[in-house]
Enzyme design. Structure first.
Site, short mmCIF file in Angstrom:
data_model
loop_
_atom_site.label_atom_id
_atom_site.label_comp_id
_atom_site.label_asym_id
_atom_site.label_seq_id
_atom_site.Cartn_x
_atom_site.Cartn_y
_atom_site.Cartn_z
N GLU A 45 5.59 -50.67 0.89
CA GLU A 45 6.50 -49.38 0.92
C GLU A 45 7.06 -48.69 -0.03
O GLU A 45 6.61 -49.16 -1.47
CB GLU A 45 7.82 -50.15 1.51
CG GLU A 45 7.99 -51.54 0.33
CD GLU A 45 9.39 -52.31 1.16
OE1 GLU A 45 9.51 -51.82 2.63
OE2 GLU A 45 10.22 -52.54 0.73
N CYS B 172 11.36 -45.66 -5.94
CA CYS B 172 10.92 -47.22 -5.89
C CYS B 172 9.26 -46.95 -5.74
O CYS B 172 9.50 -47.06 -4.68
CB CYS B 172 12.49 -47.72 -5.34
SG CYS B 172 12.17 -49.67 -5.86
N CYS C 97 3.56 -60.66 -2.50
CA CYS C 97 4.15 -61.38 -4.09
C CYS C 97 3.68 -62.69 -4.00
O CYS C 97 4.52 -64.01 -3.52
CB CYS C 97 6.05 -61.14 -4.73
SG CYS C 97 5.98 -61.24 -6.00
N CYS D 176 10.26 -65.81 -5.31
CA CYS D 176 12.07 -65.31 -5.79
C CYS D 176 12.55 -66.10 -4.34
O CYS D 176 12.41 -65.21 -2.84
CB CYS D 176 11.76 -64.54 -5.61
SG CYS D 176 11.11 -64.27 -7.39
N CYS E 115 14.30 -62.57 -2.51
CA CYS E 115 13.36 -62.03 -1.72
C CYS E 115 12.27 -61.74 -0.50
O CYS E 115 11.51 -62.30 -0.59
CB CYS E 115 12.59 -61.60 -2.47
SG CYS E 115 11.54 -60.40 -2.94
N CYS F 110 14.95 -52.64 -2.97
CA CYS F 110 13.74 -52.53 -3.60
C CYS F 110 12.97 -54.48 -3.20
O CYS F 110 13.72 -55.09 -3.44
CB CYS F 110 13.45 -52.19 -4.67
SG CYS F 110 13.64 -50.57 -4.92
N1 SAH Z 1 9.34 -58.16 -9.09
C1 SAH Z 1 10.51 -57.60 -9.77
C2 SAH Z 1 10.09 -55.81 -9.09
C3 SAH Z 1 10.36 -56.31 -8.07
S1 SAH Z 1 11.79 -56.94 -6.83
C4 SAH Z 1 11.41 -58.38 -10.25
O1 SAH Z 1 11.67 -59.30 -9.54
O2 SAH Z 1 11.69 -58.07 -11.07
C5 SAH Z 1 13.12 -55.91 -7.46
C6 SAH Z 1 14.50 -56.15 -7.54
O3 SAH Z 1 15.08 -57.04 -6.77
C7 SAH Z 1 14.37 -57.65 -8.98
O4 SAH Z 1 15.49 -57.41 -9.66
C8 SAH Z 1 14.76 -58.92 -7.57
O5 SAH Z 1 15.45 -60.08 -8.20
C9 SAH Z 1 16.26 -57.84 -6.94
N2 SAH Z 1 16.26 -58.15 -5.20
C10 SAH Z 1 14.94 -58.81 -4.61
N3 SAH Z 1 15.29 -59.13 -3.36
C11 SAH Z 1 16.65 -59.13 -3.45
C12 SAH Z 1 17.40 -59.01 -2.79
N4 SAH Z 1 17.64 -59.49 -1.66
N5 SAH Z 1 19.04 -58.55 -3.19
C13 SAH Z 1 19.33 -58.22 -3.92
N6 SAH Z 1 18.14 -57.67 -4.94
C14 SAH Z 1 16.51 -58.66 -4.38
FE1 SF4 Z 2 8.21 -60.95 -6.08
FE2 SF4 Z 2 10.01 -60.55 -5.41
FE3 SF4 Z 2 10.37 -62.50 -7.13
FE4 SF4 Z 2 10.23 -59.58 -7.70
S1 SF4 Z 2 11.50 -60.27 -6.53
S2 SF4 Z 2 9.50 -61.88 -8.40
S3 SF4 Z 2 9.23 -59.40 -5.83
S4 SF4 Z 2 9.07 -62.64 -5.29
#
Ligand code: SAH
Ligand code: SF4
Length: 353
Positions: A94, A107, A114, A118, A121, A338
């Site tokens: 996306e 974005c 991934c 995390c 996420c 994102c």
């Molecule tokens: N993998 C990279 C970039 C993609 S995620 C990273 O982790 O930085 C982009 C951002 O969205 C990151 O800061 C991530 O921690 C945040 N993010 C992911 N899931 C989220 C959620 N449920 N609520 C708020 N931020 C979130």
């Molecule tokens: Fe991957 Fe989501 Fe963690 Fe970014 S926040 S590194 S997209 S699992």
């Protein structure tokens, strides 16, 4: 997978080489490059300055589209638009366009899924599917660039904060940025890109040594190892001391300000204690902290912080002179935060793809 190579996977010299092998003069490559990245043409038939035979060869040997838009969602206020693309191998990624004030920010994704896991996420919850090629990253931008052009707008910023971990797909990510930055083509300024990483230390060091003008964001979310490891498994491999060593080295080499990302989760990481720990970690460093209330996801029980707690967190950091911005959850009604794949279609407007 599409058997034909994607034209956006090629750099200008690759294209020139290919044309030479077809017996075409090299200057044709520059013409095609301009057509793709300046005129934003998406079909060989549009390249009317080329001889018909070359247009036919382009069509026969290369593909101009690999990403198929399958769903478009627009937020209630129309400012945020998310497109879900399907890939020929069945994967989906996306990209989101956000338009607020004078900014038009894209974005984009660097991977399908991934591997970093995390816990909060949506992309992490789905696991790793595959890396995107540089051309597949570029194509997301061109898709929105064409839309912006017909609306008489310009994209002002590109953030690599969609699905995936850009530094886990380092080569393709940097190749995509370089291709979009090319002065004879799309010519998008390096300083208007931001790469966001979960904190892969060797890649942060590499990025620093390359002295790119591209902005760096690091997703932190916790200021002690125990809490961070419980949210971001990668912290077990690269704990905070190592991560901050790399970040300080980056700041020293590049003199660039790092943005630290922090999703505020109620009574988990939105406490004054976490803010104080964070302030002590960031002491004396060129940086900025972006906090955003968590976007709740299906497989994670944590809740978004409250407005009051977010303000307290910010003022705690400011006591130590750490600049902090509270970001709003823009496009929350289309889960456009994102990395959020799940869609809540209740409030979103579905548009024809
Ligand atoms: N993998 C990279 C970039 C993609 S995620 C990273 O982790 O930085 C982009 C951002 O969205 C990151 O800061 C991530 O921690 C945040 N993010 C992911 N899931 C989220 C959620 N449920 N609520 C708020 N931020 C979130
Ligand atoms: Fe991957 Fe989501 Fe963690 Fe970014 S926040 S590194 S997209 S699992």
């Amino acid at each position: 997978m599409d058997a034909k190579p994607l034209i956006f996977d090629l750099d200008l010299p690759d294209l020139a080489q290919l044309f030479l092998s077809w017996g075409e003069p090299a200057y044709r490559a520059a013409q095609v490059w301009q057509g793709l990245y300046s005129h934003l043409w998406e079909d060989p038939v549009e390249f009317t300055s080329l001889p018909n035979s070359l247009r036919q060869k382009l069509d026969a040997y290369l593909t101009f589209t690999r990403l198929k838009p399958v769903q478009v969602l627009e937020s209630g206020d129309g400012a945020t638009r998310k497109t879900l693309f399907s890939l020929p191998d069945g994967q989906a990624v996306e990209a989101v366009r956000m338009g607020y004030a004078r900014r038009r920010t894209l974005c984009i994704s660097t991977q399908a899924g991934c591997a970093m896991g995390c816990v909060f996420c949506a992309t992490g919850q789905m696991g790793f599917r595959r890396h995107l090629s540089s051309g597949e990253i570029v194509e997301q931008v061109l898709y929105y660039a064409r839309q912006s052009k017909s609306a008489g707008e310009r994209i002002t910023n590109i953030v690599l904060m969609g699905m995936g971990e850009p530094f886990h797909n380092y080569e393709a990510t940097m190749a995509a940025i370089d291709r979009l930055n090319h002065p004879k083509g799309f010519n998008f300024g390096a300083r208007r890109f931001t790469v966001s990483t979960v904190g892969l230390v060797p890649q942060i060091r590499r990025f620093a040594s390359e002295r790119r003008q591209v902005n760096l964001a690091v997703s932190l979310h916790a200021a002690d190892d125990e809490l961070r490891s419980s949210m971001l498994p990668v912290n077990r491999k690269y704990p905070l001391d190592e991560l901050f060593d790399a970040c300080r080295q980056y700041a020293e080499i590049t003199h660039r300000r790092i943005t630290f990302e922090w999703a505020l989760i109620r009574e988990v990481n939105d406490t004054p204690t976490q803010a104080q720990l964070l302030a002590s970690r960031l002491h004396g460093m060129l940086c900025h902290v972006n906090v955003i209330p968590l976007n709740p996801t299906r497989n994670y029980a944590g809740q978004a912080t409250t407005k009051e707690r977010a303000l307290t967190f910010k003022s705690e950091l400011e006591k130590y002179n750490i600049p902090c911005t509270i970001r709003l959850r823009r496009g929350i009604d289309i889960q456009a935060g994102c990395g959020q794949l799940a869609t809540d279609e209740k409030k979103a407007r579905k548009l024809p793809a």
